[in-house]
Design a protein around this motif. Structure first.
Motif, PDB file in Angstrom:
ATOM      1  N   LEU A   1       0.852  -1.203  -0.015  1.00 35.19           N
ATOM      2  CA  LEU A   1      -0.014  -0.016  -0.108  1.00 35.19           C
ATOM      3  C   LEU A   1       0.925   1.164  -0.096  1.00 35.19           C
ATOM      4  O   LEU A   1       0.566   2.195  -0.668  1.00 35.19           O
ATOM      5  CB  LEU A   1      -0.972   0.244   1.256  1.00 35.19           C
ATOM      6  N   LEU A   2       1.987   1.276   0.857  1.00 32.02           N
ATOM      7  CA  LEU A   2       2.932   2.423   0.773  1.00 32.02           C
ATOM      8  C   LEU A   2       3.449   2.575  -0.417  1.00 32.02           C
ATOM      9  O   LEU A   2       3.503   3.777  -1.149  1.00 32.02           O
ATOM     10  CB  LEU A   2       3.936   1.966   1.833  1.00 32.02           C
ATOM     11  N   ALA A   3       4.182   1.651  -1.222  1.00 32.07           N
ATOM     12  CA  ALA A   3       4.626   1.500  -2.371  1.00 32.07           C
ATOM     13  C   ALA A   3       3.652   2.216  -3.645  1.00 32.07           C
ATOM     14  O   ALA A   3       3.854   3.145  -4.547  1.00 32.07           O
ATOM     15  CB  ALA A   3       5.246   0.238  -3.025  1.00 32.07           C
ATOM     16  N   ILE A   4       2.255   1.491  -3.462  1.00 28.11           N
ATOM     17  CA  ILE A   4       1.312   2.104  -4.402  1.00 28.11           C
ATOM     18  C   ILE A   4       0.856   3.570  -4.182  1.00 28.11           C
ATOM     19  O   ILE A   4       0.808   4.600  -5.198  1.00 28.11           O
ATOM     20  CB  ILE A   4       0.204   1.303  -4.462  1.00 28.11           C
ATOM     21  N   GLY A   5       0.799   3.973  -3.251  1.00 32.70           N
ATOM     22  CA  GLY A   5       0.262   5.325  -2.540  1.00 32.70           C
ATOM     23  C   GLY A   5       1.263   6.376  -2.747  1.00 32.70           C
ATOM     24  O   GLY A   5       0.936   7.202  -3.393  1.00 32.70           O
ATOM     25  N   ILE A   6       2.428   6.258  -2.097  1.00 30.10           N
ATOM     26  CA  ILE A   6       3.341   7.106  -2.240  1.00 30.10           C
ATOM     27  C   ILE A   6       3.940   7.242  -3.816  1.00 30.10           C
ATOM     28  O   ILE A   6       4.372   8.391  -4.382  1.00 30.10           O
ATOM     29  CB  ILE A   6       4.767   6.885  -1.338  1.00 30.10           C
TER      30      ILE A   6
ATOM     31  N   ILE B   1      -6.080   6.860  -6.610  1.00 25.40           N
ATOM     32  CA  ILE B   1      -5.162   5.546  -6.368  1.00 25.40           C
ATOM     33  C   ILE B   1      -4.118   5.858  -5.064  1.00 25.40           C
ATOM     34  O   ILE B   1      -4.196   5.043  -4.280  1.00 25.40           O
ATOM     35  CB  ILE B   1      -4.343   4.884  -7.428  1.00 25.40           C
ATOM     36  N   ALA B   2      -3.853   7.048  -4.968  1.00 24.02           N
ATOM     37  CA  ALA B   2      -2.889   7.507  -4.177  1.00 24.02           C
ATOM     38  C   ALA B   2      -3.477   7.650  -2.906  1.00 24.02           C
ATOM     39  O   ALA B   2      -3.190   7.393  -1.888  1.00 24.02           O
ATOM     40  CB  ALA B   2      -2.170   8.869  -4.666  1.00 24.02           C
ATOM     41  N   VAL B   3      -4.629   8.339  -2.766  1.00 25.53           N
ATOM     42  CA  VAL B   3      -5.508   8.686  -1.713  1.00 25.53           C
ATOM     43  C   VAL B   3      -6.088   7.463  -1.254  1.00 25.53           C
ATOM     44  O   VAL B   3      -5.866   7.477  -0.055  1.00 25.53           O
ATOM     45  CB  VAL B   3      -6.772   9.810  -2.238  1.00 25.53           C
ATOM     46  N   VAL B   4      -6.718   6.730  -1.856  1.00 24.63           N
ATOM     47  CA  VAL B   4      -7.260   5.424  -1.268  1.00 24.63           C
ATOM     48  C   VAL B   4      -6.022   4.499  -0.576  1.00 24.63           C
ATOM     49  O   VAL B   4      -6.288   3.989   0.365  1.00 24.63           O
ATOM     50  CB  VAL B   4      -8.072   4.533  -2.591  1.00 24.63           C
ATOM     51  N   SER B   5      -5.084   4.340  -1.416  1.00 29.04           N
ATOM     52  CA  SER B   5      -3.895   3.547  -1.152  1.00 29.04           C
ATOM     53  C   SER B   5      -3.180   4.117   0.135  1.00 29.04           C
ATOM     54  O   SER B   5      -2.837   3.316   1.160  1.00 29.04           O
ATOM     55  CB  SER B   5      -2.956   3.306  -1.966  1.00 29.04           C
ATOM     56  N   LEU B   6      -3.049   5.417   0.424  1.00 23.78           N
ATOM     57  CA  LEU B   6      -2.559   6.019   1.557  1.00 23.78           C
ATOM     58  C   LEU B   6      -3.454   5.901   2.853  1.00 23.78           C
ATOM     59  O   LEU B   6      -3.077   5.521   3.868  1.00 23.78           O
ATOM     60  CB  LEU B   6      -2.045   7.248   1.258  1.00 23.78           C
ATOM     61  N   ILE B   7      -4.883   6.110   2.632  1.00 21.06           N
ATOM     62  CA  ILE B   7      -5.739   6.061   3.782  1.00 21.06           C
ATOM     63  C   ILE B   7      -5.665   4.491   4.053  1.00 21.06           C
ATOM     64  O   ILE B   7      -5.636   4.063   5.565  1.00 21.06           O
ATOM     65  CB  ILE B   7      -7.159   6.361   3.061  1.00 21.06           C
ATOM     66  N   ALA B   8      -5.620   3.574   3.330  1.00 20.02           N
ATOM     67  CA  ALA B   8      -5.698   2.162   3.489  1.00 20.02           C
ATOM     68  C   ALA B   8      -4.563   1.791   4.376  1.00 20.02           C
ATOM     69  O   ALA B   8      -4.296   1.038   5.154  1.00 20.02           O
ATOM     70  CB  ALA B   8      -5.812   1.284   2.444  1.00 20.02           C
TER      71      ALA B   8
ATOM     72  N   VAL C   1      -2.407   3.860   6.250  1.00 20.00           N
ATOM     73  CA  VAL C   1      -2.614   4.292   7.632  1.00 20.00           C
ATOM     74  C   VAL C   1      -3.370   3.297   8.608  1.00 20.00           C
ATOM     75  O   VAL C   1      -3.093   3.154   9.568  1.00 20.00           O
ATOM     76  CB  VAL C   1      -3.131   5.819   7.582  1.00 20.00           C
ATOM     77  N   TRP C   2      -4.280   2.915   8.031  1.00 19.39           N
ATOM     78  CA  TRP C   2      -5.421   2.190   9.016  1.00 19.39           C
ATOM     79  C   TRP C   2      -4.615   0.671   8.960  1.00 19.39           C
ATOM     80  O   TRP C   2      -4.492   0.254  10.228  1.00 19.39           O
ATOM     81  CB  TRP C   2      -6.689   1.680   7.969  1.00 19.39           C
ATOM     82  N   GLN C   3      -3.871   0.120   8.203  1.00 22.62           N
ATOM     83  CA  GLN C   3      -3.180  -1.046   8.234  1.00 22.62           C
ATOM     84  C   GLN C   3      -2.050  -0.855   9.052  1.00 22.62           C
ATOM     85  O   GLN C   3      -1.961  -1.784  10.135  1.00 22.62           O
ATOM     86  CB  GLN C   3      -2.715  -1.169   6.886  1.00 22.62           C
ATOM     87  N   GLU C   4      -1.262   0.158   8.924  1.00 18.57           N
ATOM     88  CA  GLU C   4      -0.102   0.272   9.966  1.00 18.57           C
ATOM     89  C   GLU C   4      -0.354   0.443  11.372  1.00 18.57           C
ATOM     90  O   GLU C   4       0.111   0.253  12.297  1.00 18.57           O
ATOM     91  CB  GLU C   4       0.607   1.363   9.424  1.00 18.57           C
ATOM     92  N   LEU C   5      -1.849   1.028  11.671  1.00 21.30           N
ATOM     93  CA  LEU C   5      -2.101   1.475  13.196  1.00 21.30           C
ATOM     94  C   LEU C   5      -2.897   0.184  13.758  1.00 21.30           C
ATOM     95  O   LEU C   5      -3.139   0.214  14.722  1.00 21.30           O
ATOM     96  CB  LEU C   5      -3.152   2.528  12.899  1.00 21.30           C
ATOM     97  N   HIS C   6      -3.233  -0.752  12.754  1.00 16.04           N
ATOM     98  CA  HIS C   6      -3.900  -1.805  13.362  1.00 16.04           C
ATOM     99  C   HIS C   6      -3.488  -3.167  13.107  1.00 16.04           C
ATOM    100  O   HIS C   6      -3.933  -4.282  13.311  1.00 16.04           O
ATOM    101  CB  HIS C   6      -5.325  -2.038  12.465  1.00 16.04           C
ATOM    102  N   THR C   7      -2.112  -3.351  12.797  1.00 11.39           N
ATOM    103  CA  THR C   7      -1.202  -4.430  12.660  1.00 11.39           C
ATOM    104  C   THR C   7      -0.036  -4.390  13.756  1.00 11.39           C
ATOM    105  O   THR C   7       0.165  -3.434  14.263  1.00 11.39           O
ATOM    106  CB  THR C   7      -0.507  -4.583  11.417  1.00 11.39           C
ATOM    107  N   ASP C   8      -0.083  -5.827  14.365  1.00 11.53           N
ATOM    108  CA  ASP C   8       1.170  -5.781  15.422  1.00 11.53           C
ATOM    109  C   ASP C   8       2.316  -5.556  15.234  1.00 11.53           C
ATOM    110  O   ASP C   8       3.383  -5.329  15.786  1.00 11.53           O
ATOM    111  CB  ASP C   8       0.823  -7.116  16.057  1.00 11.53           C
ATOM    112  N   HIS C   9       2.743  -5.728  13.779  1.00 13.83           N
ATOM    113  CA  HIS C   9       4.343  -5.764  13.302  1.00 13.83           C
ATOM    114  C   HIS C   9       4.175  -4.942  11.917  1.00 13.83           C
ATOM    115  O   HIS C   9       4.201  -5.212  10.910  1.00 13.83           O
ATOM    116  CB  HIS C   9       4.763  -6.949  12.906  1.00 13.83           C
ATOM    117  N   PRO C  10       3.842  -3.472  12.081  1.00 14.92           N
ATOM    118  CA  PRO C  10       3.665  -2.764  11.004  1.00 14.92           C
ATOM    119  C   PRO C  10       5.259  -2.418  10.428  1.00 14.92           C
ATOM    120  O   PRO C  10       6.220  -2.360  11.068  1.00 14.92           O
ATOM    121  CB  PRO C  10       3.441  -1.199  11.440  1.00 14.92           C
ATOM    122  N   ALA C  11       5.222  -2.339   8.881  1.00 17.08           N
ATOM    123  CA  ALA C  11       6.432  -2.026   8.154  1.00 17.08           C
ATOM    124  C   ALA C  11       6.860  -0.437   8.599  1.00 17.08           C
ATOM    125  O   ALA C  11       8.183  -0.202   8.804  1.00 17.08           O
ATOM    126  CB  ALA C  11       6.159  -2.209   6.916  1.00 17.08           C
ATOM    127  N   VAL C  12       5.923   0.465   8.850  1.00 21.70           N
ATOM    128  CA  VAL C  12       6.273   1.756   9.263  1.00 21.70           C
ATOM    129  C   VAL C  12       5.472   2.032  10.572  1.00 21.70           C
ATOM    130  O   VAL C  12       4.165   1.884  10.510  1.00 21.70           O
ATOM    131  CB  VAL C  12       6.017   2.820   8.316  1.00 21.70           C
TER     132      VAL C  12
END
Length: 533
Positions: free
Chosen positions: A220-225, A252-259, A261-272
């Motif tokens: 998601l980061l690669a696609i969004g950024i 694509i950028a807006v949707v991917s970056l929102i997703a 942020v949600w992913q990184e705040l809700h996973t136990d082992h975030p990449a960022v």
């Protein structure tokens, strides 16, 4: 030799070794050179675009992807550097980034068509993206906590020198050798840096094993950024949202970056680890200020060469030489300012001085005329050098103040990404603003060019008479006079637009000054860098 210091995070934390003597300074030079390689290559190719276009038989639009692809790869990899350092080991990742950057530089230099060059330039950007935050983390690990201010000063020197040296070095290589040497020049330096890193840089005692790879977050980061960077790089040339694929990339950028942020705040082992922003208000403020600084630095650095080369007739070499003293001033004052900050100087006061001085620098640039020469810019650009020293050092140190362990790596990655994005926004918005102001000034000037305006009629008649001696008929002289008048209108319109752009950046800095009131730094608060990578 090395000396030891106990890591702060807990009593059971192993001792961290801080380098001393010659080894310490070899590591310092190595990481600064590596960081500067990455930064120089963000601008070195800009002056070679026309030569690459001619040699490879490509359009200027296609050649611009050589710049765009590097920027996209950079901004994707930078925030992942902390994660990749944990995954592969900090030293291994650092060396691999240098090697990848160096090999890709060679492949760029031997490219035989434009898309081959664009592809290898993207690979070079992947390698380069890992150098900046990893170099910063290694530098912090090398110096003792009480010397961290000096380390920040040294690193800030490279941040300013790199983008400034790029056009100067690129102009020299293109004028006296060939465009390929903009890439070949990296090879011996990269080999030396890789050897030094392998020989002298060590893994930290405290390691943070990656238990699970966050593939969703990375994707998601690669696609969004990547999409966002593409929109910023190409939007102005394609009339922004008047072009379908720019609209789609924006969505694509807006949707991917929102997703993301949600992913990184809700996973136990975030990449960022975005939660570090919540744990450190200073990092959040530093990120905003870094974005603004990136906007102003790259925005003004984009407009200035165009202004002096297109309107004042400066060569690429002369432009680089005019900019160089200001970068040297930043380098000279960086370490003393870092040491002063470490000894208790107020970062808030330092940044206030820096931002106010940068405002003055941009405002004075916005008052230049078409008669200005290199001597007119000397003192003004010294203001730039002074201001960047007073801004970069405290804001870089502020980003890691109060953080511990692996949070340092996350903070440096996020902060460097934000600066790159600030620069991209700065260039894109400034470019669009200039285009709009050119159109507005053109209409305003033309409104005063009337056949009923005695001054305009007199000027046109004078031009006809002057050109008449070179033309075969009065009709041709009249046409040439009108063309010359159109050239004057265009030149004046661009001049006024560039002046507006400088003042726009100045006003942005003035508006953002109140942000400094929110900075809270406890003098007893230190960043634990013993396990950062």
């Amino acid at each position: 030799m090395s000396s030891t210091a106990t890591a702060i995070p807990g009593a059971r934390a192993p001792e961290h070794h801080y380098e001393t003597g010659a080894r310490k300074w070899i590591i310092t030079v190595t990481v600064i050179v590596a960081a500067m390689l990455e930064l120089i290559d963000t601008t070195i190719v800009n002056v070679a675009i026309n030569h690459i276009s001619g040699n490879l038989g490509a359009s200027i639009e296609d050649v611009s992807y050589v710049v765009t692809s590097y920027a996209i790869a950079n901004v994707i990899v930078i925030p992942l550097s902390g994660f990749l350092g944990n995954l592969f080991g900090r030293r291994n990742y650092f060396v691999a980034s240098i090697v990848l950057f160096t090999v890709a530089s060679f492949l760029c230099g031997i490219s035989t068509n434009i898309w081959m060059l664009v592809f290898f330039r993207f690979i070079q950007g992947i390698g380069g993206g890992g150098l900046l935050p990893t170099s910063q983390a290694i530098l912090y690990e090398t110096f003792r906590p009480e010397d961290r201010g000096a380390a920040t000063g040294i690193f800030s020197m490279g941040l300013v020198l790199g983008p400034t040296i790029g056009p100067l070095l690129g102009g020299y290589l293109v004028d006296y050798f060939a465009w390929e040497w903009c890439f070949f020049v990296n090879i011996p330096i990269g080999i030396a840096a890789a050897w030094a890193a392998l020989t002298f840089v060590t893994e930290p005692k405290v390691k943070h094993a990656v238990q699970k790879i966050d593939w969703s977050g990375i994707g998601l980061l690669a696609i969004g950024i990547g999409s966002l960077q593409f929109v910023l790089e190409r939007g102005e040339q394609k009339d922004w949202f008047e072009t379908d694929y720019i609209v789609w990339f924006t969505i694509i950028a807006v949707v991917s970056l929102i997703a993301f942020v949600w992913q990184e705040l809700h996973t136990d082992h975030p990449a960022v680890d975005l939660s570090v922003l919540a744990r450190s208000k200073n990092l959040a403020i530093a990120a905003v200020l870094t974005f603004i600084v990136g906007f102003g630095l790259y925005g003004s650095l984009f407009v200035f060469p165009v202004f002096v080369q297109r309107l004042l007739g400066f060569t690429a070499m002369l432009t680089g030489l005019v900019l160089f003293p200001s970068a040297m001033l930043t380098g000279i004052i960086s370490m003393p300012l870092g040491i002063a900050l470490q000894k208790g100087a107020s970062p808030k006061l330092m940044m206030t001085v820096g931002m106010a001085t940068f405002f003055l620098f941009c405002w004075e640039l916005g008052n230049q005329t078409l008669m200005s020469g290199a001597e007119n810019f000397f003192l003004i650009l010294l203001l730039r050098g002074l201001s960047l020293g007073f801004i970069f050092i405290p804001v870089t140190l502020l980003a890691v103040t109060g953080l511990h362990g692996k949070d340092i790596g996350q903070a440096t990655g996020l902060n460097n990404m934000v600066r790159q994005l600030g620069g991209s926004f700065g260039i894109a918005i400034t470019n669009t603003y200039v285009a709009q102001r050119v159109a507005a000034h053109r209409l305003d000037i033309l409104s005063h060019l009337s056949p009923y305006d005695p001054a305009a009629v007199q000027r046109l008649q004078g031009m006809k008479q002057a050109l008449g001696q070179y033309m075969s008929s009065p009709v041709e002289a009249g046409q040439a006079a009108m063309a010359a008048l159109e050239g004057i209108v265009v030149r004046q319109s661009y001049h006024l637009a560039y002046m507006d752009a400088f003042k726009m950046i100045a006003i942005l800095f003035a508006i953002c000054l109140p942000l400094l009131l929110f900075i809270r730094v406890d003098k007893k608060q230190k960043a634990d860098i013993s396990s950062a990578h």
